[in-house]
Design a protein around this motif. Structure first.
Motif, PDB file in Angstrom:
ATOM      1  N   LYS A  31      39.215  43.452  36.651  1.00  0.00           N
ATOM      2  CA  LYS A  31      39.999  42.223  37.043  1.00  0.00           C
ATOM      3  C   LYS A  31      41.258  42.210  35.847  1.00  0.00           C
ATOM      4  O   LYS A  31      42.424  42.122  36.071  1.00  0.00           O
ATOM      5  CB  LYS A  31      39.450  40.876  37.075  1.00  0.00           C
ATOM      6  CG  LYS A  31      40.479  39.864  37.575  1.00  0.00           C
ATOM      7  CD  LYS A  31      39.322  38.369  37.497  1.00  0.00           C
ATOM      8  CE  LYS A  31      40.319  37.309  37.898  1.00  0.00           C
ATOM      9  NZ  LYS A  31      39.540  36.242  38.084  1.00  0.00           N
ATOM     10  N   THR A  32      40.643  42.610  34.732  1.00  0.00           N
ATOM     11  CA  THR A  32      41.644  42.050  33.462  1.00  0.00           C
ATOM     12  C   THR A  32      42.452  43.301  33.362  1.00  0.00           C
ATOM     13  O   THR A  32      43.843  43.087  32.879  1.00  0.00           O
ATOM     14  CB  THR A  32      40.592  42.091  32.236  1.00  0.00           C
ATOM     15  OG1 THR A  32      39.648  40.775  32.471  1.00  0.00           O
ATOM     16  CG2 THR A  32      41.491  41.708  30.990  1.00  0.00           C
ATOM     17  N   TYR A  33      41.999  44.482  33.429  1.00  0.00           N
ATOM     18  CA  TYR A  33      42.800  45.790  32.943  1.00  0.00           C
ATOM     19  C   TYR A  33      43.181  46.516  34.241  1.00  0.00           C
ATOM     20  O   TYR A  33      44.133  47.111  34.021  1.00  0.00           O
ATOM     21  CB  TYR A  33      41.896  46.808  32.094  1.00  0.00           C
ATOM     22  CG  TYR A  33      41.585  46.130  30.922  1.00  0.00           C
ATOM     23  CD1 TYR A  33      42.394  45.826  29.764  1.00  0.00           C
ATOM     24  CD2 TYR A  33      40.274  45.505  30.563  1.00  0.00           C
ATOM     25  CE1 TYR A  33      42.117  45.240  28.620  1.00  0.00           C
ATOM     26  CE2 TYR A  33      39.896  45.090  29.396  1.00  0.00           C
ATOM     27  CZ  TYR A  33      40.669  44.968  28.325  1.00  0.00           C
ATOM     28  OH  TYR A  33      40.501  44.247  27.288  1.00  0.00           O
ATOM     29  N   ALA A  34      42.878  46.285  35.461  1.00  0.00           N
ATOM     30  CA  ALA A  34      43.438  46.908  36.434  1.00  0.00           C
ATOM     31  C   ALA A  34      43.989  45.955  37.714  1.00  0.00           C
ATOM     32  O   ALA A  34      44.394  46.352  38.675  1.00  0.00           O
ATOM     33  CB  ALA A  34      42.399  47.946  37.093  1.00  0.00           C
ATOM     34  N   LEU A  47      41.154  51.637  47.605  1.00  0.00           N
ATOM     35  CA  LEU A  47      42.148  51.438  47.140  1.00  0.00           C
ATOM     36  C   LEU A  47      42.236  52.446  45.945  1.00  0.00           C
ATOM     37  O   LEU A  47      41.373  52.555  45.094  1.00  0.00           O
ATOM     38  CB  LEU A  47      42.311  50.094  46.771  1.00  0.00           C
ATOM     39  CG  LEU A  47      43.619  49.509  45.713  1.00  0.00           C
ATOM     40  CD1 LEU A  47      44.994  49.671  46.850  1.00  0.00           C
ATOM     41  CD2 LEU A  47      43.415  48.496  45.185  1.00  0.00           C
ATOM     42  N   GLU A  48      43.456  52.860  45.753  1.00  0.00           N
ATOM     43  CA  GLU A  48      43.637  53.888  44.415  1.00  0.00           C
ATOM     44  C   GLU A  48      44.320  53.418  43.374  1.00  0.00           C
ATOM     45  O   GLU A  48      45.418  52.659  43.526  1.00  0.00           O
ATOM     46  CB  GLU A  48      44.633  55.186  45.244  1.00  0.00           C
ATOM     47  CG  GLU A  48      43.766  55.981  46.096  1.00  0.00           C
ATOM     48  CD  GLU A  48      43.101  57.156  45.477  1.00  0.00           C
ATOM     49  OE1 GLU A  48      43.213  57.294  44.448  1.00  0.00           O
ATOM     50  OE2 GLU A  48      42.495  57.990  46.387  1.00  0.00           O
ATOM     51  N   VAL A  49      43.789  53.524  42.036  1.00  0.00           N
ATOM     52  CA  VAL A  49      44.385  53.210  40.823  1.00  0.00           C
ATOM     53  C   VAL A  49      45.087  54.508  40.420  1.00  0.00           C
ATOM     54  O   VAL A  49      44.435  55.493  39.882  1.00  0.00           O
ATOM     55  CB  VAL A  49      43.534  52.475  39.850  1.00  0.00           C
ATOM     56  CG1 VAL A  49      44.035  52.250  38.812  1.00  0.00           C
ATOM     57  CG2 VAL A  49      42.567  51.508  40.601  1.00  0.00           C
ATOM     58  N   THR A  50      46.436  54.615  40.446  1.00  0.00           N
ATOM     59  CA  THR A  50      46.862  55.756  40.119  1.00  0.00           C
ATOM     60  C   THR A  50      47.580  55.602  38.473  1.00  0.00           C
ATOM     61  O   THR A  50      48.085  56.738  38.155  1.00  0.00           O
ATOM     62  CB  THR A  50      48.131  56.239  40.957  1.00  0.00           C
ATOM     63  OG1 THR A  50      48.954  55.212  41.178  1.00  0.00           O
ATOM     64  CG2 THR A  50      47.370  56.233  42.515  1.00  0.00           C
ATOM     65  N   LYS A  56      43.944  54.413  31.108  1.00  0.00           N
ATOM     66  CA  LYS A  56      43.696  54.749  29.727  1.00  0.00           C
ATOM     67  C   LYS A  56      43.267  53.460  29.145  1.00  0.00           C
ATOM     68  O   LYS A  56      42.186  53.204  28.599  1.00  0.00           O
ATOM     69  CB  LYS A  56      44.888  55.203  29.093  1.00  0.00           C
ATOM     70  CG  LYS A  56      44.848  55.357  27.688  1.00  0.00           C
ATOM     71  CD  LYS A  56      43.887  56.524  27.267  1.00  0.00           C
ATOM     72  CE  LYS A  56      43.897  57.022  25.668  1.00  0.00           C
ATOM     73  NZ  LYS A  56      43.795  56.030  24.760  1.00  0.00           N
ATOM     74  N   THR A  57      44.001  52.423  29.479  1.00  0.00           N
ATOM     75  CA  THR A  57      43.599  51.057  28.674  1.00  0.00           C
ATOM     76  C   THR A  57      42.271  50.720  29.339  1.00  0.00           C
ATOM     77  O   THR A  57      41.606  50.060  28.486  1.00  0.00           O
ATOM     78  CB  THR A  57      44.670  49.951  29.196  1.00  0.00           C
ATOM     79  OG1 THR A  57      46.087  50.374  28.964  1.00  0.00           O
ATOM     80  CG2 THR A  57      44.401  48.627  28.772  1.00  0.00           C
ATOM     81  N   LEU A  58      42.009  50.735  30.346  1.00  0.00           N
ATOM     82  CA  LEU A  58      40.725  50.491  30.835  1.00  0.00           C
ATOM     83  C   LEU A  58      39.636  51.282  30.533  1.00  0.00           C
ATOM     84  O   LEU A  58      38.589  50.725  29.911  1.00  0.00           O
ATOM     85  CB  LEU A  58      40.597  50.482  32.641  1.00  0.00           C
ATOM     86  CG  LEU A  58      39.163  50.261  33.181  1.00  0.00           C
ATOM     87  CD1 LEU A  58      38.921  48.886  33.234  1.00  0.00           C
ATOM     88  CD2 LEU A  58      39.359  50.468  34.813  1.00  0.00           C
ATOM     89  N   ASP A  59      39.750  52.555  30.209  1.00  0.00           N
ATOM     90  CA  ASP A  59      38.826  53.517  29.619  1.00  0.00           C
ATOM     91  C   ASP A  59      38.661  53.304  28.042  1.00  0.00           C
ATOM     92  O   ASP A  59      37.525  52.954  27.794  1.00  0.00           O
ATOM     93  CB  ASP A  59      39.342  55.109  29.672  1.00  0.00           C
ATOM     94  CG  ASP A  59      38.330  55.848  29.209  1.00  0.00           C
ATOM     95  OD1 ASP A  59      37.269  56.111  29.951  1.00  0.00           O
ATOM     96  OD2 ASP A  59      38.473  56.934  28.398  1.00  0.00           O
ATOM     97  N   ASP A  60      39.746  52.590  27.403  1.00  0.00           N
ATOM     98  CA  ASP A  60      39.479  52.458  26.093  1.00  0.00           C
ATOM     99  C   ASP A  60      38.663  51.170  25.976  1.00  0.00           C
ATOM    100  O   ASP A  60      37.791  50.755  24.859  1.00  0.00           O
ATOM    101  CB  ASP A  60      40.753  51.976  25.467  1.00  0.00           C
ATOM    102  CG  ASP A  60      41.698  53.049  25.037  1.00  0.00           C
ATOM    103  OD1 ASP A  60      41.164  54.149  25.216  1.00  0.00           O
ATOM    104  OD2 ASP A  60      42.923  52.932  25.256  1.00  0.00           O
TER     105      ASP A  60
END
Length: 285
Positions: A31-34, A47-50, A56-60
């Motif tokens: 919810k916060t990063y995507a 749903l695709e996150v492209t 990258k932000t989410l992975d960090d």
């Protein structure tokens, strides 16, 4: 990457890192990063996150969480009593159990109540009380400059015009107070962990919460002794004291209150059935 695959991947990483309640934390991170709501997770899992930036932000953020940095520090905030409180490092992270303490104080609030919050930390207790009442005057004390700075930020964010009725003072418990000022209610969630138990706490707590906000001395009761011993000198006759306690401290804390002449002592349990709050009344005579 599809939302359903992203969720599955993050949850697996969190579980491998032994993060508690990984399911809830996945939802908060997405919810916060995507900008993916809980409804989207179930209604549109394909749903695709492209966006590479988003991924990258989410992975960090997931990497930080897997290293057991508290989610509240990563997000920079946490919800307490329905309000978003800033939670940078430097002050104890507000926890849901402490909402029981606030709820109990709210039961006995009346117009014009003067409330003293000792060991205020982020200010979550006194700020919530002031935000949820109509005519409350509050004082919060803490020995930590970092904590008081966070409390000031939260008061600005949450209280609006009511902030003029809040004082945040630096000092060791009652030492911060002006002489002769008496309060209707004293409330505190003090440090209450035994010194020997701190190293056994979860990494999120022992490595990231300030030790001074955790360490209650050899038996965990140091702050209760000091708070209770000094309370009657700083409260009106018939005033009330509310203290958050550890699950096994009810007998000791009620004993300290009895020794100091407090009446109508009551132990309140949290939603898990553990002793959580002790309430008592200062004698009138």
């Amino acid at each position: 990457m599809k939302v359903k695959d992203l969720k599955k991947d993050i949850k697996k990483k969190l579980e491998e890192a032994k993060v508690q309640d990984a399911e809830t934390e996945v939802r908060l991170l997405l919810k916060t990063y995507a900008n993916i709501s809980e409804a989207d997770l179930y209604a549109d899992p394909e749903l695709e996150v492209t966006s590479e930036t988003v991924l990258k932000t989410l992975d960090d953020a997931v990497g930080k969480r897997c290293s057991r940095i508290p989610l509240q520090h990563i997000l920079g905030k946490t919800c307490f009593m329905g309000f978003d409180f800033n939670t940078p490092p430097g002050a104890l992270i507000p926890r849901p159990d402490t909402e029981i303490l606030v709820e109990e104080v709210l039961r006995d609030y009346h117009d014009g109540t003067k409330i003293l919050d000792l060991c205020t930390g982020t200010g979550c207790i006194i700020i919530s009380l002031m935000a949820l009442t109509g005519d409350c005057r509050g004082t919060g004390t803490d020995i930590s400059d970092d904590a008081l700075s966070v409390a000031e930020e939260n008061a600005d964010l949450i209280l609006g015009d009511k902030k003029q009725f809040l004082e945040l003072k630096k000092g060791d418990l009652y030492e911060a107070l002006d002489e002769g000022v008496l309060y209707d209610i004293i409330v505190s969630n003090p440090p209450y962990i035994k010194s020997s138990d701190i190293d056994s706490l979860m990494p999120e707590v022992k490595d990231h919460d300030p030790v001074i906000a955790l360490d209650g001395g050899l038996d965990g009761l140091d702050f209760y002794r000091r708070i209770i011993n000094g309370a009657r000198s700083h409260m009106i006759k018939g005033g009330e004291i509310f203290l958050e306690i550890g699950y096994d401290q009810a007998s000791d804390v009620t004993g300290l209150l009895e020794e100091n002449g407090f009446k109508y002592i009551e132990v309140i349990k949290d939603y898990s059935g553990n002793d959580r709050v002790v309430r008592a009344v200062s004698p009138v005579l």
